[in-house]
Design a protein around this motif. Sequence first.
Motif, PDB file in Angstrom:
ATOM      1  N   GLU A  95       5.453  13.250   3.859  1.00 35.80           N
ATOM      2  CA  GLU A  95       4.238  13.277   4.666  1.00 35.80           C
ATOM      3  C   GLU A  95       3.708  11.879   4.939  1.00 35.80           C
ATOM      4  OE1 GLU A  95       1.272  15.881   3.116  1.00 35.80           O
ATOM      5  OE2 GLU A  95       2.667  17.565   2.972  1.00 35.80           O
ATOM      6  N   LEU A  96       3.749  11.011   3.938  1.00 32.37           N
ATOM      7  CA  LEU A  96       3.284   9.641   4.098  1.00 32.37           C
ATOM      8  C   LEU A  96       4.145   8.889   5.113  1.00 32.37           C
ATOM      9  CD1 LEU A  96       1.299   7.478   3.165  1.00 32.37           C
ATOM     10  CD2 LEU A  96       2.861   6.962   1.291  1.00 32.37           C
ATOM     11  N   SER A  97       5.451   9.046   5.017  1.00 32.73           N
ATOM     12  CA  SER A  97       6.360   8.388   5.959  1.00 32.73           C
ATOM     13  C   SER A  97       6.150   8.904   7.375  1.00 32.73           C
ATOM     14  CB  SER A  97       7.810   8.605   5.539  1.00 32.73           C
ATOM     15  OG  SER A  97       8.062   8.006   4.295  1.00 32.73           O
TER      16      SER A  97
ATOM     17  N   ARG B 150       0.835  -1.206   0.000  1.00 31.50           N
ATOM     18  CA  ARG B 150       0.000   0.000   0.000  1.00 31.50           C
ATOM     19  C   ARG B 150       0.872   1.258   0.000  1.00 31.50           C
ATOM     20  NH1 ARG B 150      -3.308  -1.932   3.371  1.00 31.50           N
ATOM     21  NH2 ARG B 150      -2.213  -1.299   5.252  1.00 31.50           N
ATOM     22  N   PHE B 151       1.968   1.242   0.769  1.00 32.01           N
ATOM     23  CA  PHE B 151       2.899   2.371   0.814  1.00 32.01           C
ATOM     24  C   PHE B 151       3.489   2.637  -0.566  1.00 32.01           C
ATOM     25  CE2 PHE B 151       7.336   3.827   1.315  1.00 32.01           C
ATOM     26  CZ  PHE B 151       7.117   5.037   1.953  1.00 32.01           C
TER      27      PHE B 151
ATOM     28  N   ASP C  62       1.170   6.676  -6.886  1.00 32.84           N
ATOM     29  CA  ASP C  62       0.029   7.539  -7.199  1.00 32.84           C
ATOM     30  C   ASP C  62       0.341   9.016  -6.983  1.00 32.84           C
ATOM     31  OD1 ASP C  62      -1.512   5.388  -7.908  1.00 32.84           O
ATOM     32  OD2 ASP C  62      -2.538   5.241  -5.973  1.00 32.84           O
ATOM     33  N   GLY C  63       1.548   9.318  -6.536  1.00 30.78           N
ATOM     34  CA  GLY C  63       1.958  10.716  -6.409  1.00 30.78           C
ATOM     35  C   GLY C  63       1.904  11.274  -5.001  1.00 30.78           C
ATOM     36  N   ALA C  64       1.728  10.429  -3.999  1.00 30.40           N
ATOM     37  CA  ALA C  64       1.707  10.923  -2.617  1.00 30.40           C
ATOM     38  C   ALA C  64       3.093  11.442  -2.241  1.00 30.40           C
ATOM     39  CB  ALA C  64       1.292   9.804  -1.664  1.00 30.40           C
TER      40      ALA C  64
END
Length: 74
Positions: A48-50, A35-36, A42-44
Motif C-alpha cells: 500500500e505504501l509503495s 521516511r519510506f 513501523d509496520g506499514a
Amino acid sequence: MPAADGFDHEVRGSEVVITHHGRRATVLRGAAAARFLADLDDGADEQELSARLTGNYRRGNERTARDHPRNRGR
C-alpha cells in the motif's frame, strides 16, 4: 478497491528503488527514502505504501470520469 500487489523495493546506498512487477516505478532519495524505510520499520504495509508513493493505485472513479459529458468522444 483491489489490493495493491507486485511491488518490491531495493536499497542501493542512500537510494530506495521501488519496482512494480519487475519494472522500475520510482527512485526515492534522501529524506523520502529515509521516511519510506522508517514507515516500513513501523509496520506499514509495503504494498500500500509503495502504491501510494508511485501513484499506481485505482481511485474507483475511472468509469464515472469516462462517462462524464466533457470526456465523451475521446
